[in-house]
Every structure is written in structure tokens, then in C-alpha cells.
Scaffold this motif. Structure first.
Motif, PDB file in Angstrom:
ATOM      1  N   LEU A   1       0.830  -1.208   0.000  1.00 50.38           N
ATOM      2  CA  LEU A   1       0.000   0.000   0.000  1.00 50.38           C
ATOM      3  C   LEU A   1       0.861   1.253   0.000  1.00 50.38           C
ATOM      4  O   LEU A   1       0.611   2.204  -0.749  1.00 50.38           O
ATOM      5  N   ALA A   2       1.866   1.261   0.869  1.00 48.74           N
ATOM      6  CA  ALA A   2       2.747   2.430   0.942  1.00 48.74           C
ATOM      7  C   ALA A   2       3.475   2.638  -0.377  1.00 48.74           C
ATOM      8  O   ALA A   2       3.641   3.776  -0.831  1.00 48.74           O
TER       9      ALA A   2
ATOM     10  N   CYS B   1       2.486   1.685  -3.459  1.00 52.69           N
ATOM     11  CA  CYS B   1       1.543   2.184  -4.471  1.00 52.69           C
ATOM     12  C   CYS B   1       1.200   3.651  -4.228  1.00 52.69           C
ATOM     13  O   CYS B   1       1.117   4.437  -5.181  1.00 52.69           O
ATOM     14  N   ALA B   2       1.014   4.020  -2.968  1.00 53.57           N
ATOM     15  CA  ALA B   2       0.710   5.416  -2.659  1.00 53.57           C
ATOM     16  C   ALA B   2       1.858   6.321  -3.081  1.00 53.57           C
ATOM     17  O   ALA B   2       1.648   7.419  -3.619  1.00 53.57           O
TER      18      ALA B   2
ATOM     19  N   ARG C   1      -7.132   2.935  -8.227  1.00 53.70           N
ATOM     20  CA  ARG C   1      -7.495   3.726  -7.047  1.00 53.70           C
ATOM     21  C   ARG C   1      -8.852   3.286  -6.494  1.00 53.70           C
ATOM     22  O   ARG C   1      -9.011   3.120  -5.276  1.00 53.70           O
TER      23      ARG C   1
ATOM     24  N   ILE D   1      -2.623   2.165   7.221  1.00 48.13           N
ATOM     25  CA  ILE D   1      -3.108   2.901   6.045  1.00 48.13           C
ATOM     26  C   ILE D   1      -3.206   4.402   6.327  1.00 48.13           C
ATOM     27  O   ILE D   1      -3.844   5.126   5.553  1.00 48.13           O
TER      28      ILE D   1
ATOM     29  N   ARG E   1      -1.079   6.895   5.979  1.00 46.93           N
ATOM     30  CA  ARG E   1      -0.612   7.718   4.854  1.00 46.93           C
ATOM     31  C   ARG E   1      -1.280   7.331   3.534  1.00 46.93           C
ATOM     32  O   ARG E   1      -1.723   8.211   2.792  1.00 46.93           O
ATOM     33  N   PRO E   2      -1.386   6.046   3.191  1.00 46.58           N
ATOM     34  CA  PRO E   2      -2.038   5.702   1.922  1.00 46.58           C
ATOM     35  C   PRO E   2      -3.506   6.115   1.843  1.00 46.58           C
ATOM     36  O   PRO E   2      -4.029   6.305   0.741  1.00 46.58           O
TER      37      PRO E   2
END
Length: 457
Positions: free
Chosen positions: A267-268, A270-271, A297, A359, A361-362
Motif C-alpha cells: 500500500l505504501a 503504491c501510494a 485507485r 493505512i 498515509r495511503p
């Protein structure tokens, strides 16, 4: 004891060639403690190998990342690691020994000497002798040789790589464009090959986008980039994000902490890539890349919101409350200490609480920050209410099983800590410690509404 024979040396050389640098260091320490002439001979071979590898790292520095896979798994130009040894030995054998020894000094002549050795390596690769063709295992040796041809250009550019991936000034951007033009003049596909080598040097794959937009004034526009050979880097990043999104969709809280750590890292990552794309490129929403990114997204956001909804229900399952009649018709919700404990449900709730924190930050990138904020407020109130009510019952001696009750309150504190409410978790744990030290006189426990109604009947 006799010294090492030629057969021994040949066999041991194969072993040393298969060792990475860390293993070579361990082997050197282990063999250094052994007695005998053969051990001394082997120790000398290890020292020579270590010195040879230091020389190799210095001389072939521009090309070395092509012989190891990227840590993030994003595809890129690469070659079998087994090729590195034969290539270096062939290049070193073609150089004068006294010049090779100057690599040990790391003096000002090192760049020129390293460039010369890289060009010697390119020639050795094209000849394919010395075990190079065998180690290539059918790989494209001409492509590798052309990479070594570019080594002098890459070496000059490495000192500017950090600037190109940050905020280069006009002079630094012009330097990159000159290098790309020079590489294109060497061969028709020299420009893309040069960028591939720089890409191999980057730990953060998304930073290649910053280099791409400096190669041309139009490179930041999708219409230009998608038609350019450089578009392959954007394609790789989008492919890698979709692969990580698929792993997120397959993730279940029952998979455990290790799976959660992997999903959190995905997740991090991809973000970070999406943030870099938004910052660097002008992606049209209706374009192929735009549609893929929007679908990614949306799918990740939907999955995260489902997990957030599950988190609150998981807390209700492992820390249940029941409505109790207090005075007259007055009722109050209190912890149901008699409810059986389901270890699998507890573990699942712990994973979901950790996911809520992971999650942080993401969530903003995937447009579910509002849902996460609402959940945090609800969890904070729910867990603190449970802890306050439970400790009130414990301190009043109304908990039927004090040890079980304290364990449940400690679980509430653990959940608070996992959602990054560290101060609240510490406060609850201090109160648990104090309550555990008290031995109050037990009072009659309030009866649940169902039990009271049954007695009245």
C-alpha cells in the motif's frame, strides 16, 4: 601438511565465486582460525578474492546494478549474476597488473582506469571466451556489451543522479539531455539503454519519472511519453501497482501479521508511486494509463473501506457489551465478561487494528481518509468506554472473574496502541496494574435485562 594442490585451488575458487560478500567475510573469519598450511593457503585465496572484488566494485560500478534483481520487484534490464565473475576476470587479464593495483589506492585516476576496464569488458563479452558465453545461458551478450560501452557516460552521470531525481537546476537538466543525446548517437537504442542503467541504480523506482521529464521538454505530457520508448517505465510502474493491488484484494486478516506487513508495504509503495505520477506527469483521465490508474485507485479504496468496516465489528465481537438494568427502569451498557473468548477472533481483530494504523498515509491517496478518521473516533470512544466501564466493575468487586476481566481490559489497551493511541493505551494499562493490585470486597453483580425479566416472570 602439504599445501593446496591445483585441483584444490580450482575447486575452492568455484566455492569462492559462488559466495556473496557477506558469506565471503564469514568464511574468511572461520578459515583464519584454522591451523595448517592448507588452511593458510585457503585464507590467502580468500584475501585475494576479497581484494579482487573491491577492485571490481570500483571499476565496474556503473554497470554492477544490472547483475542483481531490483528489491521492489519492478522489471528492468538485467543479466545473470554468474556472468559478472568471468567478465571481470577477462577484463582484468587484459589490463596491466600495475594499473590494476592502482585501484587499491582509489586515487584521481580511478574513473579513467575504471572506464578503460569497462571497455575491455565490452570487448571480452563480444568475444564470449573465458566462460562468458556459458554463463550467459543464452542471454543477449551484445546488449550487455553495449551497456559496458556506455559505462564512461554512466559514471559521469552518477554524481548527478541524486540531483536529477530531486530538483535539478537548468545546468543539471542540460547535462542529462546531453548525455541522452550522446548515448543515442552511439546506437539507435542508446538513449533508452542509458535510462535503463540509471533506473537500475535507483532504489525508488518511481524516481525514474523525474529523470524522464528532464530528458525532453515534452516528456511530462502523456501523449508524448506514451508514444516514446521511455513510456515503458510508466507501464512497468502501473503493472507493478496492479500486481500489488491484487495482493491486497487477496489479503485476509486471518493470514496473520507477516501478510499484513507485506500488504502494508504494498500500500505504501503504491501510494508513493501514485503521488509521484500526480506530481510529475500530466496523465489524461480518459487515456489508457488514466483509466488503469483510476480503476486501481477505486478498487483499492473499496477494499480498504470494507476492511475499515470490519474493524469496528471485530472489536464488538471480542469485547462485547450487554445492557444491564441498574435502578428501576434505568439501563446501562457494561462489558459482558461471561462471553467466551475466541482466540481466532482476537487475532483477527488485532490484525485489523494494525491495518487501520498502517493505512494512515495511503488513505489520503486512495480517498478513504474521511472513513478512516470516522472509524478512529468511533474506536477511540468504544475502547475507552469499555475500559472505563470494565475497570469500574473490577474496582467495585463486581467482576465475576477478575483475571478474565483484567485480560479483556488489557486487550482494549492493546487495540488502542495498535491504532496509534499510545497515551490512552498507557493510561489504561496503568489503571489495569492498579486494579490488579486491589482486592475489593465483592458486591452483587448487576443482572442483564434478560435475566431480570426472567426472574420477574
Amino acid at each position: 601438511m602439504t599445501e593446496l594442490s591445483a585441483a584444490h585451488r580450482q575447486a575452492l575458487a568455484r566455492i569462492l565465486d559462488a559466495c556473496d560478500d557477506a558469506a565471503l567475510g564469514r568464511l574468511e573469519r572461520a578459515v583464519g582460525a584454522l591451523p595448517g598450511a592448507r588452511a593458510a593457503g585457503f585464507a590467502a585465496m580468500i584475501r585475494d578474492e576479497g581484494r579482487d572484488r573491491r577492485r571490481r566494485r570500483l571499476a565496474l560500478a556503473p554497470i554492477l546494478p544490472l547483475f542483481r534483481p531490483r528489491r521492489d520487484g519492478v522489471p528492468g534490464l538485467g543479466f545473470p549474476p554468474a556472468l559478472l565473475g568471468p567478465i571481470w576476470r577477462a577484463a582484468a587479464a587484459a589490463e596491466q597488473p600495475d594499473l590494476l593495483a592502482r585501484l587499491d589506492d582509489e586515487d584521481d585516476d580511478l574513473p579513467a582506469l575504471g572506464d578503460r576496464l569497462c571497455l575491455l569488458a565490452a570487448g571480452a563479452i563480444r568475444r564470449g571466451g573465458g566462460g562468458i558465453a556459458e554463463a550467459a545461458a543464452g542471454g543477449d551478450l551484445e546488449e550487455l556489451a553495449r551497456c559496458f560501452d556506455l559505462a564512461p557516460t554512466v559514471r559521469r552521470g552518477l554524481s548527478s543522479l541524486a540531483a536529477w531525481t530531486d530538483r535539478p537546476d537548468g545546468e543539471q537538466a542540460a547535462e542529462l539531455r546531453v548525455m541522452v543525446r550522446d548515448a543515442a548517437e552511439q546506437s539507435p537504442d542508446g538513449a533508452i539503454r542509458l535510462i535503463e542503467i540509471f533506473f537500475a541504480h535507483l532504489d525508488d523506482a518511481a524516481r525514474i519519472l523525474r529523470i524522464l521529464v528532464q530528458t525532453s521538454g515534452a516528456a511530462g505530457r502523456e501523449a508524448f511519453l506514451s508514444e516514446s520508448e521511455m513510456g515503458v517505465f510508466v507501464e512497468r510502474l502501473v503493472d507493478a501497482m496492479e500486481a500489488r493491488a491484487a495482493r491486497l484484494s487477496a489479503f485476509q486478516p486471518s493470514d496473520g501479521a507477516e501478510a499484513l506487513a507485506a500488504v502494508s508495504a504494498d500500500l505504501a509503495w503504491c501510494a508513493g508511486v501514485l503521488g509521484e505520477i500526480d506530481l510529475t506527469l500530466q496523465i489524461r483521465p480518459d487515456s489508457r494509463w488514466g483509466r488503469r490508474i483510476r480503476a486501481l485507485r477505486d478498487s483499492v479504496a473499496a477494499r480498504l473501506e470494507r476492511r475499515l468496516n470490519e474493524a469496528e465489528r471485530a472489536v464488538d465481537e471480542v469485547l462485547p457489551m450487554e445492557r444491564i438494568q441498574t435502578i428501576g427502569r434505568m439501563t446501562r451498557e457494561l462489558p459482558a465478561f461471561d462471553a467466551p473468548e475466541d482466540r481466532a477472533a482476537v487475532d483477527r481483530a488485532r490484525i485489523l487494528m494494525s491495518l487501520v494504523a498502517a493505512i494512515r498515509r495511503p488513505a489520503a491517496v486512495f480517498a478513504c481518509e474521511a472513513a478512516r478518521t470516522r472509524l478512529l473516533a468511533a474506536l477511540d470512544e468504544r475502547l475507552m468506554t469499555y475500559a472505563d466501564s470494565a475497570l469500574e466493575l473490577i474496582n467495585a468487586g463486581l467482576a465475576p472473574d477478575e483475571d478474565r476481566a483484567l485480560t479483556r481490559v488489557e486487550l482494549a489497551a492493546d487495540f488502542l496502541a495498535r491504532i496509534e493511541r499510545a497515551d490512552a493505551a498507557r493510561a489504561v494499562r496503568r489503571r489495569v496494574a492498579a486494579a490488579g493490585a486491589c482486592q475489593p470486597h465483592p458486591l452483587p453483580h448487576p443482572q442483564p435485562l434478560a435475566a431480570t425479566a426472567s426472574s420477574a416472570a
